[in-house]
Design a protein around this motif. Structure first.
Motif, short mmCIF file in Angstrom:
data_model
loop_
_atom_site.label_atom_id
_atom_site.label_comp_id
_atom_site.label_asym_id
_atom_site.label_seq_id
_atom_site.Cartn_x
_atom_site.Cartn_y
_atom_site.Cartn_z
N GLY A 2 2.28 2.42 19.62
CA GLY A 2 1.09 2.29 18.78
C GLY A 2 1.38 1.65 17.45
O GLY A 2 2.53 1.35 17.11
N LYS A 3 0.31 1.43 16.72
CA LYS A 3 0.42 0.83 15.39
C LYS A 3 1.07 1.80 14.42
O LYS A 3 0.91 3.02 14.53
CB LYS A 3 -0.98 0.51 14.84
N LYS A 4 1.76 1.25 13.43
CA LYS A 4 2.27 2.05 12.33
C LYS A 4 1.09 2.39 11.42
O LYS A 4 0.09 1.66 11.38
CB LYS A 4 3.31 1.27 11.53
N GLU A 7 -0.23 -0.30 9.26
CA GLU A 7 -0.93 -1.41 9.93
C GLU A 7 -2.35 -1.06 10.31
O GLU A 7 -3.11 -1.91 10.75
CB GLU A 7 -0.16 -1.80 11.20
N MET A 8 -2.74 0.21 10.16
CA MET A 8 -4.06 0.66 10.60
C MET A 8 -5.11 0.39 9.54
O MET A 8 -4.86 0.49 8.34
CB MET A 8 -4.03 2.16 10.90
N SER A 9 -6.33 0.10 10.01
CA SER A 9 -7.47 -0.04 9.10
C SER A 9 -7.89 1.35 8.64
O SER A 9 -7.51 2.36 9.24
CB SER A 9 -8.64 -0.71 9.83
N GLU A 12 -9.52 3.19 11.44
CA GLU A 12 -8.56 3.73 12.41
C GLU A 12 -7.87 4.98 11.87
O GLU A 12 -7.67 5.95 12.61
CB GLU A 12 -7.50 2.67 12.75
N GLU A 108 2.00 8.77 13.12
CA GLU A 108 1.29 7.87 14.04
C GLU A 108 0.55 8.65 15.14
O GLU A 108 -0.32 8.13 15.81
CB GLU A 108 2.25 6.86 14.67
#
Length: 186
Positions: A2-4, A7-9, A12, A108
């Motif tokens: 998954g995204k770090k 890196e998430m909006s 998110e 995460e």
């Protein structure tokens, strides 16, 4: 993989870390005391380290996140303190005008068992202390605050800014009343 978190909006992050309220837990006082002891070693120049927010008020429901206010003198190097906190597991979420906000316990995969929000400020930038004390002293006001929070919970479950904004007038009103009542307590 998954995204770090970095890196998430915001949307998110709000999905991964929703608003969640629970009855007061006695362990919160212990979690704060343990974290404070560690912070005193990391930031020996701290003028004050206080448990703030709803988890500091034993009579109301709260998000299971321990809010901590750390006050330092205006002469302290806040960016140096920021670096020390980051090296010790805190994530710097924002900073401006002598105010830094940090999180700890966000992964995460969602919340860890123990989650902290740390507010690094200059001495005297501490309205949260007045609001906390007022809620503790006046159970009718703390109950009203709890009812409002419970009514906002599901509406703003994935909108932390909206949740905070919806409580702002109440918090401002009783912070101002507390400052009148308590004078220069802090």
């Amino acid at each position: 993989m998954g995204k770090k978190l970095s890196e998430m909006s915001l949307e998110e992050l709000w999905q991964l870390f929703p608003i969640f309220l629970t009855e007061h837990q006695d362990c919160w006082k212990v979690w704060f005391a343990d974290e404070k002891a560690g912070l005193e070693k990391i930031i020996p120049q701290a003028a004050r380290i206080e448990h703030i927010g709803s988890t500091a008020v034993s009579s109301i429901w709260a998000k299971p996140i321990i809010d901590i206010l750390v006050e330092v003198s205006k002469e302290c190097d806040m960016s140096g303190i920021k670096d020390l906190l980051v090296k010790n597991g805190y994530i710097c979420m924002s900073h401006s005008d002598g105010r830094y906000s940090f999180n700890k316990g966000y992964t995460e995969n969602g919340f860890s068992e123990k989650v902290f929000h740390l507010h690094l400020r200059h001495i005297g930038d501490n309205d949260e202390l007045y609001f906390r004390d007022y809620l503790i002293e006046f159970p009718d006001v703390s109950h009203e605050y709890e009812e409002m929070k419970l009514s906002l919970w599901k509406k703003f479950e994935h909108d932390r800014d909206g949740y905070t904004s919806a409580k702002a007038e109440f918090v401002k009103k009783y912070t101002n009343e507390a400052k009148l009542k308590y004078g220069n307590r802090y």
